[in-house]
Design an enzyme around this catalytic site. Structure first.
Site, PDB file in Angstrom:
ATOM      1  CB  SER A 169      -7.278   6.783   4.371  1.00  0.00           C
ATOM      2  OG  SER A 169      -6.494   5.689   4.263  1.00  0.00           O
ATOM      3  CG  HIS A 190     -10.544   2.739   3.624  1.00  0.00           C
ATOM      4  ND1 HIS A 190     -10.417   3.191   5.192  1.00  0.00           N
ATOM      5  CD2 HIS A 190      -9.891   3.355   2.934  1.00  0.00           C
ATOM      6  CE1 HIS A 190      -9.379   4.093   4.870  1.00  0.00           C
ATOM      7  NE2 HIS A 190      -9.072   4.078   3.722  1.00  0.00           N
TER       8      HIS A 190
END
Length: 418
Positions: free
Chosen positions: A185, A391
């Site tokens: 990320s 995520h």
């Protein structure tokens, strides 16, 4: 696990209350170590990176990296005793995402934590931290509790200073000319910033593995996260002027309350699991175990600057990957132009491997596809073979060993030697 519809309202209401508590500077005293023992917190939830790694028979060293602008970052080197000193080269740097720390790579335990899996594969692993979290909350001259300027950073500064400093330190201490880099990320997005802004640094990397890499976030689906980030972006100036610069620190009310609740096993999934699923609007029942939820909320959120969160709010309102937008007048003064300059993604020249999840509502698939088209040297783009992969699964899922590690291992082996 409760249904999505039955928990969403309560999740959002609780989130709003906790955010307000942080914004208006409500303080709770951190629960000290002795009190946590009395309250029967699991011992491992109280350990730092080195203590936790050692508990499971791994060897860990703590190193200190100082950036060019004076920030002090803790970096951890970890290896497995099973390797008998036979380490693969070059070294590997593993970098966390927004509001996380190096601890995120241990929280899922030796069977699934990516740091453990890489150490067991005999890579010389260095696990980094980015300024603002609890392992990187120091400076040579600035006091984070007294000097507001400590918090004047976003991913722009992290990419310009922190990632290059970490790379230089690792190469200097291992004697290699290049390393392999894994960025999750924000850990990938800041690498892209470095390549754009620091010519030559990309040449120090053999391969980049981007796990849910965050560049632009135009299509972020999570409405709660979008509202939080864009709201902070809109209110950054008045909040800063009121003295509010740090957000979601480890000792904030949000983190202390979550830490306490999530140690209770029968509450961890219905409350903590649903908080993650509800806030980020991406459900994956059973992926993150109750034990891992307790560990996760011992370390998450790990803290960052208000300015960083404002930067993410801006990234959701543009279709470009660009520097912080201060407004036309301030942009002209800082950049020499009215619009914030775009980052040059064509400068990310090392071979790139990207893994992403279809159910990731923070780094949306549309933004991943856009990024792939902007990068000049993509070796492989892989959608994780689980339609519910989201995520947070990247760091915390019990299925990391099955879902993403084989591809990570494949490319590290290709760019490594014994």
């Amino acid at each position: 696990m409760a249904s999505k519809g039955s928990v969403t309202f309560n999740i959002l209401a609780a989130t709003a209350a906790l955010v307000v508590a942080n914004v208006i500077r409500m303080r709770v005293l951190p629960i000290d170590f002795k009190s946590k023992n009395v309250l029967e917190y699991p011992n491992e939830s109280l350990y730092n990176f080195t203590e936790l790694a050692n508990r499971y028979g791994y060897h860990s060293e703590e190193h200190t990296v100082v950036t060019e602008d004076g920030y002090i970052l803790n970096v951890f080197r970890i290896n497995s005793g099973n390797c008998d000193g036979r380490m693969k080269g070059p070294p590997v740097v593993l970098m966390h995402g927004l509001l996380l720390s190096s601890d995120a790579w241990l929280d899922a335990g030796p069977e699934a934590g990516l740091a453990y899996l890489l150490a067991d594969s005999c890579y010389d692993l260095w696990v980094g931290n980015q300024r603002g979290n609890y392992y990187a909350r120091r400076h040579l001259t600035l006091n984070p509790d007294k000097d507001p300027s400590f918090w004047d950073f976003s991913i722009d500064e992290i990419g310009f200073y922190d990632i290059p400093a970490t790379i230089d330190y690792v190469l200097r201490n291992t004697g290699f000319g290049k390393l392999n880099y894994i960025g999750y990320s924000q850990g990938a997005g800041t690498f892209f910033v470095m390549c754009s802004e620091r010519p030559g640094y990309c040449n120090k990397v053999n391969v980049v593995i981007g796990l849910a890499p965050a560049a632009r976030q135009t299509h972020t689906k999570s409405m709660a996260y979008r509202l939080l980030a864009t709201g902070i972006s809109a209110l950054e100036d008045p909040l800063s002027q009121s003295g509010f610069r740090e957000i979601f620190s480890k000792t904030s009310p949000l983190q202390e309350i979550a830490k306490f609740i999530c140690q209770v096993r029968f509450l961890s999934e219905p409350l903590c699991g649903n908080f993650i699923s509800g806030f980020f609007d991406s459900y994956h029942p059973g992926s993150i175990t109750n034990r891992t939820l307790g560990m996760m909320f011992s370390h998450f959120p790990a803290g960052t600057s208000l300015h960083t969160m404002a930067r993410y709010g801006q990234s959701m309102q543009t279709d470009q990957f660009q520097k912080f937008d201060y407004g036309a007048a301030r942009n002209m003064k800082k950049y020499g132009c009215k619009e914030p300059p775009k980052y040059n993604l064509s400068s990310v020249t090392p071979p790139m491997v990207i893994l992403y999840g279809r159910n990731d509502h923070l780094v949306d698939t549309k933004d991943v596809y856009w990024l792939v088209n902007e990068l000049p040297n993509v070796l492989e783009v892989e959608e994780v073979a689980d339609p519910l992969w989201n995520h947070f699964d990247v760091a915390y899922s019990q299925y990391v060993n099955q879902r993403i590690f084989p591809t990570v291992y494949k490319y590290l082996e290709h760019f490594s030697t014994t």
